[in-house]
Design a protein around this motif. Structure first.
Motif, PDB file in Angstrom:
ATOM      1  N   LEU A 169       0.925  -1.152  -0.265  1.00  0.00           N
ATOM      2  CA  LEU A 169       0.024   0.093   0.300  1.00  0.00           C
ATOM      3  C   LEU A 169       0.807   1.864  -0.187  1.00  0.00           C
ATOM      4  N   ARG A 170       1.943   1.312   0.464  1.00  0.00           N
ATOM      5  CA  ARG A 170       2.608   2.879   1.244  1.00  0.00           C
ATOM      6  C   ARG A 170       3.234   2.673  -0.655  1.00  0.00           C
ATOM      7  N   TYR A 171       4.096   1.487  -1.158  1.00  0.00           N
ATOM      8  CA  TYR A 171       5.371   2.142  -2.139  1.00  0.00           C
ATOM      9  C   TYR A 171       4.875   0.796  -3.638  1.00  0.00           C
ATOM     10  N   TYR A 172       3.750   0.513  -3.724  1.00  0.00           N
ATOM     11  CA  TYR A 172       3.494   0.068  -4.490  1.00  0.00           C
ATOM     12  C   TYR A 172       2.078   1.415  -4.951  1.00  0.00           C
ATOM     13  N   PHE A 173       1.450   1.471  -3.985  1.00  0.00           N
ATOM     14  CA  PHE A 173       0.466   2.147  -4.421  1.00  0.00           C
ATOM     15  C   PHE A 173       0.328   3.611  -4.293  1.00  0.00           C
ATOM     16  N   ASP A 174       1.723   4.045  -3.181  1.00  0.00           N
ATOM     17  CA  ASP A 174       1.639   5.052  -2.903  1.00  0.00           C
ATOM     18  C   ASP A 174       0.553   6.408  -2.087  1.00  0.00           C
ATOM     19  N   LEU A 175       0.033   5.516  -0.959  1.00  0.00           N
ATOM     20  CA  LEU A 175      -0.897   5.868  -0.167  1.00  0.00           C
ATOM     21  C   LEU A 175      -0.503   6.125   1.273  1.00  0.00           C
ATOM     22  N   PRO A 176      -0.753   7.545   1.469  1.00  0.00           N
ATOM     23  CA  PRO A 176      -0.105   8.115   2.545  1.00  0.00           C
ATOM     24  C   PRO A 176      -0.210   7.196   3.878  1.00  0.00           C
ATOM     25  N   GLU A 177       0.776   6.673   4.393  1.00  0.00           N
ATOM     26  CA  GLU A 177       0.785   6.621   6.102  1.00  0.00           C
ATOM     27  C   GLU A 177      -0.593   6.460   6.421  1.00  0.00           C
ATOM     28  N   ALA A 178      -1.914   7.631   6.932  1.00  0.00           N
ATOM     29  CA  ALA A 178      -3.109   8.005   7.168  1.00  0.00           C
ATOM     30  C   ALA A 178      -3.441   6.811   6.379  1.00  0.00           C
ATOM     31  N   GLN A 179      -3.964   7.004   4.717  1.00  0.00           N
ATOM     32  CA  GLN A 179      -4.918   6.383   4.032  1.00  0.00           C
ATOM     33  C   GLN A 179      -4.613   4.606   4.504  1.00  0.00           C
ATOM     34  N   VAL A 180      -3.597   4.194   4.315  1.00  0.00           N
ATOM     35  CA  VAL A 180      -2.937   3.063   4.961  1.00  0.00           C
ATOM     36  C   VAL A 180      -3.545   2.561   6.271  1.00  0.00           C
ATOM     37  N   ARG A 228      -6.539   3.838   8.258  1.00  0.00           N
ATOM     38  CA  ARG A 228      -7.898   3.372   7.459  1.00  0.00           C
ATOM     39  C   ARG A 228      -7.479   2.331   6.998  1.00  0.00           C
ATOM     40  N   GLU A 229      -7.087   1.949   5.752  1.00  0.00           N
ATOM     41  CA  GLU A 229      -7.936   0.934   5.063  1.00  0.00           C
ATOM     42  C   GLU A 229      -7.406  -0.680   5.758  1.00  0.00           C
ATOM     43  N   LEU A 230      -6.460  -0.455   6.639  1.00  0.00           N
ATOM     44  CA  LEU A 230      -6.176  -1.596   7.562  1.00  0.00           C
ATOM     45  C   LEU A 230      -7.097  -1.819   8.938  1.00  0.00           C
ATOM     46  N   ASP A 231      -7.193  -0.860   8.897  1.00  0.00           N
ATOM     47  CA  ASP A 231      -8.100  -0.199   9.983  1.00  0.00           C
ATOM     48  C   ASP A 231      -6.694  -0.569  11.340  1.00  0.00           C
ATOM     49  N   VAL A 232      -6.069  -0.129  10.776  1.00  0.00           N
ATOM     50  CA  VAL A 232      -4.674   0.075  12.197  1.00  0.00           C
ATOM     51  C   VAL A 232      -4.797   1.808  12.276  1.00  0.00           C
ATOM     52  N   SER A 233      -3.521   1.804  13.866  1.00  0.00           N
ATOM     53  CA  SER A 233      -3.672   3.410  13.855  1.00  0.00           C
ATOM     54  C   SER A 233      -1.989   3.669  12.681  1.00  0.00           C
ATOM     55  N   THR A 265       1.000   2.116  14.391  1.00  0.00           N
ATOM     56  CA  THR A 265       1.052   1.222  13.940  1.00  0.00           C
ATOM     57  C   THR A 265       1.839   0.753  12.594  1.00  0.00           C
ATOM     58  N   VAL A 266       1.267   1.530  11.982  1.00  0.00           N
ATOM     59  CA  VAL A 266       1.381   1.622  10.152  1.00  0.00           C
ATOM     60  C   VAL A 266       3.329   2.433  10.160  1.00  0.00           C
ATOM     61  N   LYS A 267       3.596   2.806  11.364  1.00  0.00           N
ATOM     62  CA  LYS A 267       4.955   3.513  10.695  1.00  0.00           C
ATOM     63  C   LYS A 267       6.053   2.675  11.542  1.00  0.00           C
ATOM     64  N   SER A 268       5.461   1.925  12.555  1.00  0.00           N
ATOM     65  CA  SER A 268       6.472   1.146  12.936  1.00  0.00           C
ATOM     66  C   SER A 268       6.515  -0.274  12.241  1.00  0.00           C
ATOM     67  N   THR A 269       5.586  -0.678  12.168  1.00  0.00           N
ATOM     68  CA  THR A 269       5.225  -1.785  10.743  1.00  0.00           C
ATOM     69  C   THR A 269       6.504  -1.755   9.932  1.00  0.00           C
ATOM     70  N   SER A 270       5.898  -0.085   8.905  1.00  0.00           N
ATOM     71  CA  SER A 270       6.876   0.031   7.668  1.00  0.00           C
ATOM     72  C   SER A 270       8.007  -0.162   8.005  1.00  0.00           C
TER      73      SER A 270
END
Lengths: 167, 252
Positions: free
Chosen positions: A119-130, A132-137, A140-145
């Motif tokens: 989602l981040r690097y293929y679809f180029d979505l911003p962290e906030a949208q990622v 929302r789409e995965l229903d996580v904070s 969580t996106v930042k740390s997982t990424s």
């Protein structure tokens, strides 16, 4: 064909290749990827009357990613080496090497990590949208990424070392 | 080229432009799914055999500082013309048996009392009622909220049913919001339910705030059923946000 159906067919034709590839990046399996894209598109079609005037592509993408994150727990598979799909590019050897490298580095990630990377690097979505789409904070996106990228770096280095050792 | 650039590049150059899916199969599966949703709505609504309801699952997510905004895709099955069923307001409170389509179980019925919204469609009343639902793999989702019309002879026609598709139906906060999709015989006001001590529910649309009307569910007073006056919020118009406030005007 009803107007809505014609619109959906046009949408599906335009979106399917990218959805299939995203699913492939998340699973490493072409057949599984096609099945997942087909499932996402079928669910999109089931809700078409509601979403066709909204963000249908985003809807299909969310269905696809969550379907794979929830349902796909097996590790990523290797590409069959004999399978070299039709390519526009001239250098097939480079293409195969890139695929192998990609397979190797994505294969070390968990399903959720792969989802975030795609989602981040293929679809180029911003962290906030990622998030929302995965229903996580967003955290969580930042740390997982970050964790995923660290894994990718170390795996990438090993992959390069192995490649050079084989030469 | 950095590792990240290489990753991005690799993900793009390995795209297979010719990759397609079987569109005929997609549409066949989509139609089946739509039909299953309709049937599930009929069974879940526990109203009557043959009753088909639209299922809308719109989860309204929370943001810490801003009005809640819709965060999830909507899953909708548009209902065919609704079917009138016998009046059910006098049915007992408490749980009713979960019905599964095709098993010949007793006709479903609303759980708790039917709420009269005060809105009229000709001689019909716009009503809301909680029904029992069953979502595979989601044991904590047992209720949904239906919008229907009650005729002068007491028969109730369901127009739209909304229910959670995951999580817990009694978790605090907003759950689903039902929007008119044009599939029923009369426009359905935007409606939903909130779990908690809400005294006010305010929606935002195009920068305008619209207050909802509230009624507590007779079987669980924590469940606050709300709906928007169609004169203030046109049926089908999507809310940009929604908030609930308690008796002290504190945001919940």
């Amino acid at each position: 064909m009803a107007r809505g159906d014609a619109e959906f067919v046009e949408f599906a034709r335009a979106a399917s290749a990218r959805l299939v590839h995203a699913a492939f990046l998340m699973t490493g399996d072409h057949h599984r990827a096609e099945d997942a894209a087909q499932t996402a598109l079928a669910r999109t079609y089931a809700s078409w009357s509601r979403i066709r005037d909204d963000d249908a592509y985003g809807y299909a993408r969310r269905i696809l990613v969550n379907h794979l994150v929830d349902g796909w727990r097996r590790p990523i598979r290797e590409y069959p080496t004999e399978e070299v799909p039709e390519q526009r590019r001239d250098d097939v050897a480079d293409e195969v090497a890139t695929r192998r490298w990609l397979t190797a580095i994505l294969g070390v990630l968990s399903p959720r990590e792969r989802a975030i990377v795609v989602l981040r690097y293929y679809f180029d979505l911003p962290e906030a949208q990622v998030a929302r789409e995965l229903d996580v904070s967003v955290g969580t996106v930042k740390s997982t990424s970050s964790r995923a990228l660290e894994k990718l770096r170390s795996t990438g280095e090993r992959a390069v070392d192995t490649e050079e050792a084989c030469r | 080229m950095s590792d990240l650039d290489r990753l991005r590049h690799a993900m793009r150059v390995t795209e297979r432009p010719g990759a397609t899916v079987d569109l005929a199969a997609v549409m066949r599966d989509g139609r089946r799914l739509r039909t299953r949703r309709r049937v599930a709505g009929a069974g879940a609504a526990t109203l009557a055999t043959g009753l088909v309801a639209a299922i809308v699952a719109v989860v309204v997510g929370a943001l810490p500082d801003d009005p809640r905004t819709v965060e999830r895709p909507t899953q909708v099955a548009v209902a065919p013309p609704p079917v009138a069923v016998p009046p059910t307001a006098s049915h007992p409170l408490g749980p009713t048996p979960t019905t599964t389509p095709g098993r010949g179980e007793p006709s479903p019925s609303p759980v708790g009392q039917i709420v009269d919204s005060g809105i009229r469609h000709g001689s019909d009343q716009r009503v809301f009622y909680v029904v029992q639902v069953s979502v595979p793999g989601e044991p904590r989702v047992t209720i949904g909220l239906a919008a229907g019309r009650r005729a002068p002879d007491g028969t109730v026609t369901t127009d739209l049913l909304v229910n959670d598709v995951e999580g817990a139906d009694r978790s605090p906060g907003f759950h689903q919001i039902g929007y008119d999709s044009g599939g029923s015989g009369a426009p359905v006001p935007t409606f939903g339910y909130f779990v908690g001590p809400a005294q006010q529910i305010i929606g935002t649309v195009d920068g305008r705030q619209v207050g909802a009307r509230l009624a507590r569910w007779s079987a669980d007073k924590q469940v606050v059923i709300f709906w928007f006056d169609p004169a203030k919020l046109a049926p089908g118009d999507k809310l940009d946000g929604i908030v609930a406030r308690d008796g002290s005007d504190r945001r919940l």
